[in-house]
Design an enzyme around this catalytic site. Structure first.
Site, PDB file in Angstrom:
ATOM      1  N   ARG A 120       0.837  -1.202   0.000  1.00 43.18           N
ATOM      2  CA  ARG A 120       0.000   0.000   0.000  1.00 43.18           C
ATOM      3  C   ARG A 120       0.870   1.250   0.000  1.00 43.18           C
ATOM      4  NH1 ARG A 120      -2.455   0.125   4.922  1.00 43.18           N
ATOM      5  NH2 ARG A 120      -3.898   1.726   4.266  1.00 43.18           N
ATOM      6  N   LYS A 185       4.037  -7.468  11.925  1.00 45.85           N
ATOM      7  CA  LYS A 185       3.218  -7.689  10.725  1.00 45.85           C
ATOM      8  C   LYS A 185       3.394  -9.109  10.169  1.00 45.85           C
ATOM      9  CE  LYS A 185       1.995  -5.465   6.388  1.00 45.85           C
ATOM     10  NZ  LYS A 185       1.698  -4.153   5.832  1.00 45.85           N
ATOM     11  N   ARG A 324      -0.116   3.952  20.613  1.00 46.20           N
ATOM     12  CA  ARG A 324       0.669   5.011  21.273  1.00 46.20           C
ATOM     13  C   ARG A 324       1.512   4.397  22.358  1.00 46.20           C
ATOM     14  NH1 ARG A 324      -2.346   9.742  23.969  1.00 46.20           N
ATOM     15  NH2 ARG A 324      -0.284  10.620  24.299  1.00 46.20           N
TER      16      ARG A 324
HETATM   17  C1  BTN Z   1       0.660  -3.917   2.345  1.00 47.66           C
HETATM   18  O1  BTN Z   1       0.584  -4.290   3.511  1.00 47.66           O
HETATM   19  O2  BTN Z   1       1.280  -2.901   2.043  1.00 47.66           O
HETATM   20  C2  BTN Z   1      -0.058  -4.722   1.288  1.00 47.66           C
HETATM   21  C3  BTN Z   1       0.815  -5.816   0.742  1.00 47.66           C
HETATM   22  C4  BTN Z   1       0.139  -6.659  -0.318  1.00 47.66           C
HETATM   23  C5  BTN Z   1       1.090  -7.650  -0.974  1.00 47.66           C
HETATM   24  C6  BTN Z   1       0.394  -8.587  -1.898  1.00 47.66           C
HETATM   25  S1  BTN Z   1       1.403  -9.949  -2.394  1.00 47.66           S
HETATM   26  C7  BTN Z   1       0.225 -10.412  -3.577  1.00 47.66           C
HETATM   27  C8  BTN Z   1      -0.265  -9.140  -4.219  1.00 47.66           C
HETATM   28  N1  BTN Z   1       0.614  -8.731  -5.270  1.00 47.66           N
HETATM   29  C9  BTN Z   1       1.204  -7.564  -5.019  1.00 47.66           C
HETATM   30  O3  BTN Z   1       2.015  -6.990  -5.779  1.00 47.66           O
HETATM   31  N2  BTN Z   1       0.825  -7.106  -3.832  1.00 47.66           N
HETATM   32  C10 BTN Z   1      -0.127  -7.997  -3.204  1.00 47.66           C
END
Ligand code: BTN
Length: 326
Positions: A120, A185, A324
């Protein structure tokens, strides 16, 4: 034979238990040692840990389950034909995007590695070969993008349920798109959309689950964890992929009929930060408050207390949440 098929064949012959020489690999696969060495380098470049020792050959740092279409299909409860198992792709989301119009709901692509995995907010997603799960599923909606509100939260619940069925009980959801264990994560969700704002539109639901991370994780700049660090008995990657597909398909079917409200109660129960003091950052603005649950549209509910001690409940639609540190 495609170069990606050769790479899979090489990985099937490699093991963490013993070395195998380039000569033997070449004989078994009908190619020269030089060609083997080139493919091994390619695999190493995509993040697979392979030891290469002069005079002994090659050994995997850790045994891995190669993604096998037939293995995944054994565990699928629906539409076994709607599965594309790939080797190395730019991004599984891209792969779906190429043919999005013709793909049915629930069609899924999984890959061994991504060379341009996306996260993201323009971030990249660490996608080494054979280590994790990179999975994208398509779903079509009527009623415009509005029909998708809260979708990423419902997907988070589906993934938690899949992990739960595999024996990993302590994954939690972080609003709006992550799965965490103890604040680290475990998985991320990237939903990309296409279509008309008030008509038919499609969602590409991209899920990245850390399964068994390699040694070198210097590319990741936040606390992370992986499935194999938390699961007592061995978990097969193909089995977990199938569970994710099953749970995603049944959840997306339910979401299409009832929207996020059908998931709200379960999401609240899985909320990692429930009742905790959080910072919510959106651009340059940060607000502080106590995180509650999600509302039926998928917004995060926060109780904000101003300097006079007055409490206001706010419904937040965008931004990043962090706990926090007091
Ligand atoms: C995030 O937390 O930033 C989202 C990550 C999403 C990763 C997945 S892997 C499969 C699909 N293909 C990508 O290029 N991204 C998502």
């Amino acid at each position: 034979m495609k170069s990606s098929d050769v790479k899979n064949d090489i990985v099937r012959l490699l093991s963490a238990d013993d070395f195998i020489s380039g000569e033997e690999l070449g004989e078994r696969l009908g190619m020269s040692r030089a060609a083997i060495s080139k493919h091994i380098k390619g695999l190493q470049q995509t993040g697979l840990d392979i030891f290469s020792v002069h005079g002994r050959g090659y050994q995997l740092a850790r045994n891995i389950n190669i993604l096998e279409s037939e293995d995944i299909k054994r565990w699928l409860t629906s539409d076994a034909e709607n599965l594309d198992v790939c080797n190395i792709v730019t991004s599984t989301n891209d792969r779906i995007k190429e043919n999005i119009r013709s793909l049915p709901d629930g069609f899924v692509c999984v890959a061994e590695a991504q060379t341009a995995g996306r996260g993201r907010r323009g971030r990249s997603w660490f996608s080494p070969f054979g280590a994790n799960i990179y999975l994208s599923m398509v779903w079509h909606f009527e009623g415009g993008f509005q029909a998708m509100s809260g979708l990423s939260l419902a997907v988070g619940v589906a993934l938690c349920d899949a992990l739960n069925e595999a024996g990993l009980k302590n994954a939690r959801v972080k609003w709006p798109n992550d799965l965490l264990i103890d604040n680290q994560k475990l998985a991320g969700i990237l939903i990309e959309t296409e279509g008309y704002s008030d008509g038919s539109c499609s969602a590409i639901v991209g899920c990245g689950i850390n399964f068994c991370m390699p040694e070198d994780v210097s590319a990741i700049d936040q606390p992370w964890t992986d499935v194999t660090s938390h699961i007592a008995n061995e978990c097969d990657r193909n089995y977990l992929v199938a569970l994710c597909i099953n749970h995603l398909r049944s959840s997306l079917r339910k979401f299409q009929v009832s929207g996020f409200s059908a998931f709200k109660e379960r999401w609240d129960a899985l909320h990692a930060f429930s009742g905790q003091e959080v910072n919510l950052t959106n651009g340059s603005q940060t607000i502080q408050g106590i995180a509650k649950g999600a509302d039926p549209a998928g917004a995060l509910i926060i109780d904000v207390i101003d300097e006079h001690g007055k409490r206001t409940t706010r419904h937040i639609h965008g931004g990043e949440v962090s706990v926090r540190v007091l």
